[in-house]
Design an enzyme around this catalytic site. Structure first.
Site, PDB file in Angstrom:
ATOM      1  N   PRO A 116      -3.025  -6.842   2.365  1.00  0.00           N
ATOM      2  CA  PRO A 116      -4.046  -5.865   3.093  1.00  0.00           C
ATOM      3  C   PRO A 116      -3.122  -4.577   3.539  1.00  0.00           C
ATOM      4  O   PRO A 116      -1.522  -5.370   3.965  1.00  0.00           O
ATOM      5  CB  PRO A 116      -3.966  -6.760   4.735  1.00  0.00           C
ATOM      6  N   CYS A 158       2.158  -6.202  10.973  1.00  0.00           N
ATOM      7  CA  CYS A 158       1.934  -4.684  11.183  1.00  0.00           C
ATOM      8  C   CYS A 158       3.100  -4.445  12.268  1.00  0.00           C
ATOM      9  O   CYS A 158       3.191  -5.151  13.292  1.00  0.00           O
ATOM     10  CB  CYS A 158       0.204  -4.192  11.792  1.00  0.00           C
ATOM     11  N   ASP A 202       8.235  -8.502  -1.650  1.00  0.00           N
ATOM     12  CA  ASP A 202       9.425  -8.146  -2.989  1.00  0.00           C
ATOM     13  C   ASP A 202       8.829  -8.341  -4.455  1.00  0.00           C
ATOM     14  O   ASP A 202       9.493  -9.232  -5.125  1.00  0.00           O
ATOM     15  CB  ASP A 202      11.153  -9.034  -2.353  1.00  0.00           C
ATOM     16  N   GLY A 241       1.833  -6.959  -2.763  1.00  0.00           N
ATOM     17  CA  GLY A 241       1.671  -5.733  -2.075  1.00  0.00           C
ATOM     18  C   GLY A 241       1.898  -3.888  -3.169  1.00  0.00           C
ATOM     19  O   GLY A 241       1.280  -3.411  -3.252  1.00  0.00           O
ATOM     20  N   ARG A 242       3.008  -3.344  -1.923  1.00  0.00           N
ATOM     21  CA  ARG A 242       3.543  -2.334  -2.575  1.00  0.00           C
ATOM     22  C   ARG A 242       3.736  -2.748  -4.390  1.00  0.00           C
ATOM     23  O   ARG A 242       3.777  -1.809  -4.966  1.00  0.00           O
ATOM     24  CB  ARG A 242       4.689  -2.096  -2.274  1.00  0.00           C
TER      25      ARG A 242
END
Length: 317
Positions: free
Chosen positions: A13, A97, A199, A221-222
């Site tokens: 998310p 978050c 990572d 994610g990223r």
């Protein structure tokens, strides 16, 4: 219950990123479990239309979990009921978050500082709804919390069906290296599946985090920003199949356009293209003239602007 043996690769998310268009694109390339952007349980309580729109799941295939955030067990339980009534088949609680406007109010990673509240939230939601329930957490506030394994065990005891662990502290935000060893400690301590996060940017790092943590699944994610085809590579590797070739410049341009068209369809052209500006910046990373492409993408207003930009740069006919 989810069977991570079929597909262990999840889309993380990410607020302002993992909207319907992003989820649909990543699912097309092979993403398994997907998460919505975080949704305020209190906003659902006040019947905020935009918050409900964040988890409009029409046209999307399972499994998708709606992520809620908040710090009040009663409000979180009500938010859970409302989300399920609106079509959510799975729920997740944001306990990771790091941004001050969330964590500073005791929400998100702020819950790491109040374990009893975190566990009470899961218990209240577990009593309120009968759908799979999870939490996504970090490994501490300023530094690795020596009680973080007990925190995770408390989530499992309170009713979580699985948990996702980002191997960074709140203070790290997204910098430094994720500590996979802590994730392994949690995997070995709880009797529910654990998703390892942090990572994962390619096939090698995906293999490495699985080996290092023993987790049931891996969250990306990223690493998927501007590279949704990463899921196709990860899934092929998991299945023992040859890795697909990296997309050509023309193929990458077509994915950008497909992403933009989906965003326009679901959000309207002007809003979608304004939000696509950052997505295009991620897509063009590493390409020739990337800096100029990012600059010009900051002026996108309509879909035709993107088509013109990609054609002018020779990325499509």
């Amino acid at each position: 219950m989810l069977n991570f043996n079929d597909n262990p690769y999840c889309l993380a998310p990410m607020a302002g990123v993992t909207d319907k268009a992003m989820r649909l694109i990543c699912r097309r390339f092979g993403a398994g479990l997907e998460y919505t952007e975080m949704v305020s349980a209190k906003a659902l309580h006040y019947n905020n239309k935009k918050s409900f729109e964040l988890f409009d799941l029409a046209d999307e295939a399972a499994p998708i979990t709606v992520q809620l955030f908040g710090s009040e067990p009663e409000i979180m339980a009500e938010g859970a009921r409302l989300a399920v009534e609106a079509g959510a088949a799975m729920l997740d609680v944001n306990m990771g978050c790091p941004v001050p406007k969330v964590a500073g109010h005791g929400e998100g990673s702020g819950l790491l500082r109040t374990p009893e509240t975190a566990w009470a939230i899961i218990r209240a939601m577990r009593e309120a709804v009968d759908v799979p329930l999870s939490a996504k957490m970090r490994i501490g506030w300023e530094e690795r919390d020596p009680q973080i394994v007990d925190f995770a065990k408390g989530l499992a005891d309170a009713g979580c069906d699985f948990i996702a662990v980002h191997g960074r502290t709140r203070a790290q935000y997204y910098t430094g290296r994720a500590d996979w060893s802590v994730i392994r400690e949690i995997v070995e301590a709880v009797d529910i599946p654990v998703i390892a996060n942090g990572d994962v940017t390619d096939v090698a790092s995906a293999r490495a985090i699985r080996e290092a943590t023993g987790a049931a699944a891996v969250m990306v994610g990223r690493g998927a920003l501007g590279r949704p085809w990463l899921f196709a590579e990860l899934l092929a590797d998991w299945r023992g199949e040859p890795l697909p070739e990296a997309p050509s410049l023309a193929a990458r341009a077509e994915v950008m356009l497909e992403h933009a068209r989906l965003a326009c369809h679901y959000k309207g052209e002007r809003q979608a293209m304004q939000e696509m500006r950052k997505q295009i910046g991620w897509y063009v990373k590493g390409l020739p003239h990337a800096a100029a492409l990012r600059r010009d993408a900051s002026y996108l207003n309509i879909l035709e602007d993107l088509e013109t930009l990609l054609t002018r740069e020779g990325l499509r006919d």
